[in-house]
Design an enzyme around this catalytic site. Structure first.
Site, PDB file in Angstrom:
ATOM      1  N   THR A  35      60.970  27.503  16.938  1.00  0.00           N
ATOM      2  CA  THR A  35      61.686  27.044  15.739  1.00  0.00           C
ATOM      3  C   THR A  35      63.153  26.832  16.095  1.00  0.00           C
ATOM      4  O   THR A  35      63.713  27.586  16.908  1.00  0.00           O
ATOM      5  CB  THR A  35      61.534  28.058  14.583  1.00  0.00           C
ATOM      6  OG1 THR A  35      62.128  27.521  13.396  1.00  0.00           O
ATOM      7  CG2 THR A  35      62.178  29.399  14.902  1.00  0.00           C
ATOM      8  N   ALA A  45      63.077  31.162  19.481  1.00  0.00           N
ATOM      9  CA  ALA A  45      63.919  30.486  18.492  1.00  0.00           C
ATOM     10  C   ALA A  45      65.178  29.926  19.132  1.00  0.00           C
ATOM     11  O   ALA A  45      65.638  30.401  20.174  1.00  0.00           O
ATOM     12  CB  ALA A  45      64.307  31.475  17.380  1.00  0.00           C
ATOM     13  N   CYS A  46      65.717  28.898  18.479  1.00  0.00           N
ATOM     14  CA  CYS A  46      67.005  28.324  18.862  1.00  0.00           C
ATOM     15  C   CYS A  46      66.933  27.778  20.295  1.00  0.00           C
ATOM     16  O   CYS A  46      66.119  26.934  20.602  1.00  0.00           O
ATOM     17  CB  CYS A  46      68.096  29.380  18.680  1.00  0.00           C
ATOM     18  SG  CYS A  46      69.783  28.758  18.681  1.00  0.00           S
ATOM     19  N   ILE A  47      67.767  28.270  21.196  1.00  0.00           N
ATOM     20  CA  ILE A  47      67.789  27.786  22.572  1.00  0.00           C
ATOM     21  C   ILE A  47      66.764  28.495  23.453  1.00  0.00           C
ATOM     22  O   ILE A  47      66.466  28.033  24.566  1.00  0.00           O
ATOM     23  CB  ILE A  47      69.219  27.948  23.173  1.00  0.00           C
ATOM     24  CG1 ILE A  47      69.387  27.166  24.475  1.00  0.00           C
ATOM     25  CG2 ILE A  47      69.540  29.434  23.376  1.00  0.00           C
ATOM     26  CD1 ILE A  47      69.274  25.664  24.321  1.00  0.00           C
TER      27      ILE A  47
END
Length: 221
Positions: free
Chosen positions: A190, A134-136
Site C-alpha cells: 500500500t 507500506a510506502c517505500i
C-alpha cells in the site's frame, strides 16, 4: 490469535520508521484481533536526521533502541525473529526502510537488504506466509524476490516504479488508501505516505493492508 511480525528501522520518517505508519499498523493489527511482535536490527542507523529543521544530525543511534520508542519497549532484535513463530510479516515505511533495512536510498535497484531481514523474508515466503509492505518498503520485496516477479505498488511515482521493475517486480499504480495483492507470492502493498495527504488516509490504507494479510492467512486449497 494470529501473530504479525512488524519490522521497524528506527524512529522518525527521515531516518527510521515513519511513526504514523508504524503506529497505525500496530493499531490495525490490534483492532482486527491479531497480535504484533516487533523487531528491529540491533545495529547503528545509516544516519540521523533532525526532524525539526531537516538537517543531518551528528549523533549515532541504534535502530533497536530507537524503534523501542514506538514499540513501548516490547521489541526484540531482528536476528531472533523466526518465521515459524509468526503468521504474517509487515514492514511500515519511512526512509529507514531505504537507508537502514536496505541501501535503496543510496544504491537504487542495485541495493542490498539487511541480512537478517532477507533471511526472515525468505523463510516467510518459503512457508507461504503473507508479507505486507507500506510506502517505500516494497522496494525491499522487489530486491529480495525480483526473480519471482512480484506484483507491488509504491503509488504512482514513476522513478521508484521504474527501479522496482528494474529489480524484476511488476508495478501497479494505486491510490493512497488502496492495496495491491499478489496472491501468488502472498504479498500485500500500500502506498501510505508515498501519496497520502493526511494521517486518516494512512489509517485507511493500513486497515486495508492488515485485512488483506488476514485474508491470505486462510488455508490454501
Amino acid at each position: 490469535m494470529a501473530v504479525f511480525g512488524v519490522v521497524l528501522s528506527g524512529c522518525g520518517v527521515n531516518d527510521g520508521s515513519e511513526i504514523h505508519e508504524a503506529t497505525l499498523l500496530l493499531l490495525a493489527i490490534d483492532k482486527l484481533g491479531a497480535k504484533a511482535a516487533c523487531f528491529a536490527p540491533d545495529k547503528v542507523q545509516a544516519g540521523v536526521a533532525n526532524h525539526y529543521n531537516g538537517k543531518p544530525g551528528a549523533d549515532i543511534r541504534n535502530m533497536l533502541i530507537e524503534s523501542a520508542r514506538i514499540a513501548r519497549g516490547a521489541i526484540r532484535p531482528l536476528s531472533e525473529a523466526r518465521a515459524d513463530a509468526l503468521d504474517a510479516l509487515a514492514l511500515p515505511g519511512g526512509f529507514g526502510a531505504a537507508k537502514n533495512l536496505s541501501s535503496f536510498a543510496k544504491d537504487g535497484a542495485a541495493c542490498q537488504v539487511d541480512p537478517d531481514l532477507e533471511r526472515l523474508l525468505r523463510q516467510m515466503h518459503a512457508a507461504r506466509k503473507p508479507i505486507g509492505a507500506a510506502c517505500i518498503a516494497p522496494v525491499i520485496l522487489a530486491r529480495v524476490f525480483g526473480p519471482q516477479k512480484p506484483l507491488l505498488t509504491i503509488g504512482d511515482d514513476g522513478k521508484t516504479a521504474q527501479a522496482l521493475e528494474g529489480m524484476g517486480a511488476r508495478h501497479q499504480p494505486a491510490p493512497a488508501t488502496g492495496v495491491v495483492v499478489d496472491e501468488e507470492n502472498r504479498f500485500v502493498t500500500t502506498p501510505c505516505y508515498m501519496l497520502a495527504q493526511s494521517i486518516s488516509q494512512v489509517a485507511v490504507g493500513m486497515d486495508a493492508l492488515v485485512k488483506a494479510l488476514l485474508e491470505l492467512m486462510r488455508p490454501l486449497t
